[in-house]
Design a protein around this motif. Structure first.
Motif, PDB file in Angstrom:
ATOM      1  N   CYS A 176      58.373  38.137  44.103  1.00 16.55           N
ATOM      2  CA  CYS A 176      57.493  37.033  43.676  1.00 16.55           C
ATOM      3  C   CYS A 176      56.101  37.574  43.359  1.00 16.55           C
ATOM      4  O   CYS A 176      55.491  37.210  42.348  1.00 16.55           O
ATOM      5  N   PHE A 177      55.594  38.466  44.209  1.00 16.61           N
ATOM      6  CA  PHE A 177      54.271  39.060  43.960  1.00 16.61           C
ATOM      7  C   PHE A 177      54.234  39.771  42.609  1.00 16.61           C
ATOM      8  O   PHE A 177      53.283  39.615  41.832  1.00 16.61           O
ATOM      9  N   LEU A 178      55.270  40.549  42.317  1.00 20.66           N
ATOM     10  CA  LEU A 178      55.269  41.337  41.070  1.00 20.66           C
ATOM     11  C   LEU A 178      55.217  40.446  39.826  1.00 20.66           C
ATOM     12  O   LEU A 178      54.819  40.901  38.757  1.00 20.66           O
ATOM     13  N   PHE A 214      51.792  36.467  50.589  1.00 20.63           N
ATOM     14  CA  PHE A 214      51.413  36.391  49.179  1.00 20.63           C
ATOM     15  C   PHE A 214      49.921  36.648  49.040  1.00 20.63           C
ATOM     16  O   PHE A 214      49.160  36.540  50.009  1.00 20.63           O
ATOM     17  N   CYS A 215      49.508  37.018  47.826  1.00 23.09           N
ATOM     18  CA  CYS A 215      48.087  37.176  47.521  1.00 23.09           C
ATOM     19  C   CYS A 215      47.625  35.858  46.887  1.00 23.09           C
ATOM     20  O   CYS A 215      48.132  35.472  45.839  1.00 23.09           O
ATOM     21  N   PRO A 216      46.658  35.177  47.514  1.00 27.26           N
ATOM     22  CA  PRO A 216      46.251  33.865  46.994  1.00 27.26           C
ATOM     23  C   PRO A 216      45.605  33.946  45.611  1.00 27.26           C
ATOM     24  O   PRO A 216      45.580  32.952  44.886  1.00 27.26           O
ATOM     25  N   ARG A 217      45.133  35.137  45.223  1.00 26.66           N
ATOM     26  CA  ARG A 217      44.512  35.269  43.902  1.00 26.66           C
ATOM     27  C   ARG A 217      45.556  35.600  42.851  1.00 26.66           C
ATOM     28  O   ARG A 217      45.611  34.970  41.786  1.00 26.66           O
ATOM     29  N   CYS A 218      46.417  36.588  43.128  1.00 26.33           N
ATOM     30  CA  CYS A 218      47.450  36.981  42.168  1.00 26.33           C
ATOM     31  C   CYS A 218      48.572  35.943  42.072  1.00 26.33           C
ATOM     32  O   CYS A 218      49.266  35.875  41.053  1.00 26.33           O
ATOM     33  N   GLN A 219      48.763  35.176  43.158  1.00 27.49           N
ATOM     34  CA  GLN A 219      49.858  34.203  43.190  1.00 27.49           C
ATOM     35  C   GLN A 219      49.282  32.838  43.583  1.00 27.49           C
ATOM     36  O   GLN A 219      49.440  32.402  44.740  1.00 27.49           O
ATOM     37  N   PRO A 274      44.152  44.159  52.273  1.00 30.32           N
ATOM     38  CA  PRO A 274      43.789  43.890  50.874  1.00 30.32           C
ATOM     39  C   PRO A 274      44.986  43.986  49.924  1.00 30.32           C
ATOM     40  O   PRO A 274      45.815  44.886  50.044  1.00 30.32           O
ATOM     41  N   CYS A 275      45.049  43.037  48.982  1.00 28.17           N
ATOM     42  CA  CYS A 275      46.059  43.077  47.932  1.00 28.17           C
ATOM     43  C   CYS A 275      45.936  44.408  47.200  1.00 28.17           C
ATOM     44  O   CYS A 275      44.836  44.855  46.884  1.00 28.17           O
ATOM     45  N   ARG A 276      47.070  45.038  46.909  1.00 23.70           N
ATOM     46  CA  ARG A 276      47.044  46.347  46.253  1.00 23.70           C
ATOM     47  C   ARG A 276      46.605  46.247  44.793  1.00 23.70           C
ATOM     48  O   ARG A 276      46.372  47.264  44.150  1.00 23.70           O
ATOM     49  N   ARG A 277      46.525  45.016  44.252  1.00 23.94           N
ATOM     50  CA  ARG A 277      46.090  44.868  42.864  1.00 23.94           C
ATOM     51  C   ARG A 277      44.661  44.376  42.764  1.00 23.94           C
ATOM     52  O   ARG A 277      43.918  44.816  41.902  1.00 23.94           O
ATOM     53  N   CYS A 278      44.260  43.398  43.629  1.00 22.87           N
ATOM     54  CA  CYS A 278      42.939  42.782  43.446  1.00 22.87           C
ATOM     55  C   CYS A 278      42.053  42.855  44.679  1.00 22.87           C
ATOM     56  O   CYS A 278      40.887  42.469  44.618  1.00 22.87           O
ATOM     57  N   GLY A 279      42.577  43.320  45.792  1.00 20.05           N
ATOM     58  CA  GLY A 279      41.744  43.479  46.987  1.00 20.05           C
ATOM     59  C   GLY A 279      41.594  42.233  47.849  1.00 20.05           C
ATOM     60  O   GLY A 279      41.079  42.305  48.960  1.00 20.05           O
TER      61      GLY A 279
HETATM   62 ZN   LIG Z   1      45.971  40.073  44.431  1.00 18.98          ZN
END
Ligand SMILES: [Zn+2]
Length: 276
Positions: free
Chosen positions: A184-186, A268-273, A242-247
């Motif tokens: 889901c994250f990807l 989940f990352c609340p920003r990316c998802q 930290p999210c590996r994409r956006c921190g």
């Molecule tokens: Zn993220």
């Protein structure tokens, strides 16, 4: 809940150790099969089906006059659930897990296989295997994988959260919590999004299949791909890291089944998802 790749690896190890071997002694430590004795039976193969393990055996030919010469066929069906494990030892070798957790012991001339803390253990005629695993959706690691059918089953209930639908083994078989969260994250999809609203559901399914496939060998499980510096996960189990994409700190929550009967952890990352 184990991921399909654990079952796939377990089946491969057991098949390598036991296929073609004659059982010299068996011990089923569950009431229903406590008197079953498979000594003299030959293990033909061990195959995974989703998260189920099927050990197929053929019986010795009955020498009684008038008895059928057709070999009898049985399947030992087990499911590891949360804690289960099959271990392989040298004949008579010392076990590495507590003896009271052993549920099934199969001895051969070359190896002993011991199933510990199995969630399900039963023995059925091989001809009736379909009754056990026939309800399963297409197996992500199976030779008969059918993406179109899996998508059809997923979309048959469009209002179910995607994070729940991916774990439903009747829709597709093999995904556990790690690959559910990370696939889901990807795709930048929140696990609570209804499956019918996911922009590219096929990508999530393909990512889950790829992640399972990348983890069939030995070594630590990882979803970061073969070129990552070290094994790890995108979001699974990484609460507040930290999210590996956006921190942005990764969040943990629970996702309830549509009927409210069970809750499972989601990461989940609340920003990316973004939440739906
Ligand atoms: Zn993220």
């Amino acid at each position: 809940m184990p991921e399909g790749d654990s079952i796939f690896r377990a089946a491969a190890r057991l098949n390598e150790a036991l296929a073609g071997q004659v059982i010299t002694a068996s011990d089923f430590r569950v009431p229903r099969f406590a008197t079953l004795n498979l000594a003299g039976w030959t293990m033909t193969e061990v195959v995974p089906r989703g998260k189920h393990l099927l050990m197929r055996l053929v019986g010795p030919v009955d020498e009684e006059p008038g008895a059928s010469r057709k070999p009898r066929a049985l399947t030992i069906h087990s499911h590891l659930k949360m804690e289960g494990n099959w271990m392989i030892y040298q004949p008579g070798g010392r076990w590495t897990k507590p003896g009271h957790t052993a549920r099934c012991i199969l001895r051969t001339a070359v190896a002993d296989a011991v199933g510990f803390s199995l969630g399900i253990l039963e023995v059925v005629p091989t001809a009736e295997e379909e009754k056990i695993v026939g309800h399963l959706g297409p197996d992500l690691l199976g030779p008969d994988w059918d993406e179109e059918e899996a998508l059809r089953r997923l979309l048959a209930e469009p209002d179910v959260p995607v994070g729940y639908a991916l774990l439903d083994q009747r829709k597709l078989a093999g995904i556990g919590n790690i690959y559910r969260c990370d696939s889901c994250f990807l795709s930048g999809v929140h696990p609570a999004l209804p499956v019918g609203q996911v922009p590219d559901l096929a990508k999530i399914v393909r990512d889950a299949k790829r992640l399972l496939g990348e983890n069939l060998g030995p070594g630590r499980r990882s979803t970061l791909g073969p070129r990552a510096m070290r094994p790890g996960y995108w979001v699974y189990g990484r609460t507040r890291q930290p999210c590996r994409r956006c921190g942005t700190p990764v969040q943990h929550d629970v996702l309830a089944a549509p009927d409210g009967t069970e809750e499972r952890d989601i990461y989940f990352c609340p920003r990316c998802q973004p939440a739906p």
